[in-house]
Motif scaffolding. Structure first.
Motif, mmCIF file in Angstrom:
data_model
loop_
_atom_site.group_PDB
_atom_site.id
_atom_site.type_symbol
_atom_site.label_atom_id
_atom_site.label_comp_id
_atom_site.label_asym_id
_atom_site.label_seq_id
_atom_site.Cartn_x
_atom_site.Cartn_y
_atom_site.Cartn_z
ATOM 1 N N LEU A 45 0.846 -1.195 0.000
ATOM 2 C CA LEU A 45 0.000 0.000 0.000
ATOM 3 C C LEU A 45 0.886 1.250 0.000
ATOM 4 O O LEU A 45 1.933 1.256 0.661
ATOM 5 C CB LEU A 45 -0.911 0.001 1.231
ATOM 6 C CG LEU A 45 -1.838 -1.220 1.331
ATOM 7 C CD1 LEU A 45 -2.618 -1.201 2.640
ATOM 8 C CD2 LEU A 45 -2.801 -1.258 0.142
ATOM 9 N N SER A 51 -3.770 8.993 5.074
ATOM 10 C CA SER A 51 -4.367 7.675 4.797
ATOM 11 C C SER A 51 -5.333 7.282 5.905
ATOM 12 O O SER A 51 -6.403 6.741 5.643
ATOM 13 C CB SER A 51 -3.284 6.609 4.617
ATOM 14 O OG SER A 51 -2.659 6.316 5.844
ATOM 15 N N LEU A 111 -9.179 6.360 5.330
ATOM 16 C CA LEU A 111 -9.609 4.976 5.538
ATOM 17 C C LEU A 111 -10.744 4.833 6.550
ATOM 18 O O LEU A 111 -11.320 3.761 6.667
ATOM 19 C CB LEU A 111 -8.413 4.128 5.994
ATOM 20 C CG LEU A 111 -7.394 3.810 4.893
ATOM 21 C CD1 LEU A 111 -6.090 3.315 5.483
ATOM 22 C CD2 LEU A 111 -7.938 2.773 3.917
ATOM 23 N N VAL A 115 -10.025 0.043 1.503
ATOM 24 C CA VAL A 115 -8.699 0.362 0.970
ATOM 25 C C VAL A 115 -8.761 0.593 -0.549
ATOM 26 O O VAL A 115 -8.205 1.567 -1.072
ATOM 27 C CB VAL A 115 -7.703 -0.774 1.301
ATOM 28 C CG1 VAL A 115 -6.433 -0.643 0.497
ATOM 29 C CG2 VAL A 115 -7.372 -0.772 2.774
#
Ligand code: SF4
Length: 366
Positions: free
Chosen positions: A17, A31, A35, A40
């Motif tokens: 990732l 992120s 999230l 994802v």
């Protein structure tokens, strides 16, 4: 030992990732905000695009909210974008542009709850803090067979205390990510893949203990929104939602939330007549417009975290204005071709896509 098995498995199975490429606190902060409540796969393209637009914390702190919301448009839960932007400004101003490394300081920033603060502190700074997201919670509950025995209000504290004891010294970042990854790939909600699980020898669920009785999930509310597509000379009325609600800061067509609390049975009873009346009244009171409803377009469904919305769009034209045509910082008449210049939610994009093309102009002879 559970920790060793888990870390070994993570080293060989973790997904590639982008926010894992380097342990950059800014990347991890962005992120983690993206999230929240979002898969994802959905986040990946947004993350890449967002970092191209705002590659560093100062670039985000100095950007306008309009630009940030525009980059976020389509990802949903827009409060996250507003909070991320506010947090970046505060970090820029009060922390010399450096993301704080302790959970306590992170908790003082907008948008940071115990999970996000724990995740940033541990993932970015290797602090031994728990990061209990839905995946981690599920793994821990299954491993320790706590499903039935612990009252919900005490559960969080017990899990935090438990996990703190388990975090191996100097490996908080990897350990927390390994737990998250295990919950995402192996210990999945309905059919956990126990035979492939690295911690199966330590797991109560696998041993046939408390068979993972699922705790009741969040309640989904159903709502009906009537949406006005008010057209005036090829432009449509859009306004920027004020306040702190669901779509705050985004541009949208005027809507009326017909029954905020209705269940499926009640929704059926909502009469179109009432919807039209409510729409006319709202446009008159809020925008000083008297409108004529020309027809309806196919209803569209859209799901927010806890709300499942059925949107019923109506095509309207202006009959009379009680004052001048409303135009302000937060109210505009916009051509469909220019919608993409504004931060518009995914829900409203579905409605915009229904707007019929204008009839072709008659050819003039001569
Ligand atoms: S053994 Fe099964 S239930 Fe236990 S942690 Fe692994 S996948 Fe989850």
């Amino acid at each position: 030992m559970l920790q060793r098995s888990l870390l070994r498995w993570y080293a060989g199975h973790q997904r590639n990732l982008p926010w894992r490429k380097k342990r950059d606190p800014y990347w991890i902060m962005v992120s983690e905000f993206m999230l929240q409540q979002t898969r994802v796969e959905t986040v990946l393209p947004y993350f890449e695009r967002f970092l191209k637009l705002f590659p560093t914390l100062p670039s985000l702190a100095q950007a306008s909210l309009h630009k940030v919301l525009k980059a976020w448009a389509g990802l949903g839960y827009y409060a996250r974008a507003r909070h991320l932007h506010q947090a970046a400004k505060i970090i820029w101003r009060n922390f010399a542009g450096k993301i704080p490394s302790t959970k306590k300081k992170l908790l003082s920033l907008p948008g940071f709850g115990p999970y996000t603060a724990g995740a940033v502190a541990s993932l970015a700074f290797n602090r031994p803090e728990p990061a209990l997201d839905g995946n981690v919670r599920r793994v821990l509950l299954r491993v320790h067979g706590l499903w039935k025995s612990v009252p919900r209000n005490r559960l969080e504290k017990i899990l935090e205390k438990f996990i703190k004891k388990f975090i191996p010294a100097g490996r908080a970042s990897d350990f927390n990510q390994a737990l998250m990854e295990l919950g995402a790939l192996i210990c999945i909600p309905s059919q956990p893949r126990c035979p492939s699980c690295p911690v199966k020898n330590f797991c109560s669920y696998q041993r046939g203990g408390d068979k993972g009785k699922k705790r009741s999930g969040k309640k989904i509310r159903k709502e009906v929104w009537t949406v006005a597509l008010v057209e005036q000379e090829g432009r449509f009325l859009l306004h920027r939602q004020e306040g702190k609600g669901l779509l705050a800061g985004l541009w949208q067509f005027p809507i009326v939330r017909v029954n905020k609390k209705g269940d499926a049975g009640e929704l059926k009873k909502v009469k179109e007549l009432k919807e039209r009346k409510a729409l006319r009244r709202m446009l008159q009171e809020k925008f000083g417009l008297r409108i004529k409803i020309k027809g309806s377009l196919p209803p569209q469904d859209h799901s927010f975290t806890h709300i499942q919305v059925t949107m019923k769009p109506f095509l309207c034209s202006v009959v009379r204005l009680s004052s001048a045509l409303p135009v302000s910082k937060n109210v505009r008449w916009i051509k469909p071709v220019n919608f993409s210049r504004y931060p518009i939610s995914k829900a409203m994009s579905k409605i915009a896509a229904l707007i019929p093309d204008p009839p072709p102009r008659e050819a003039t002879s001569g």
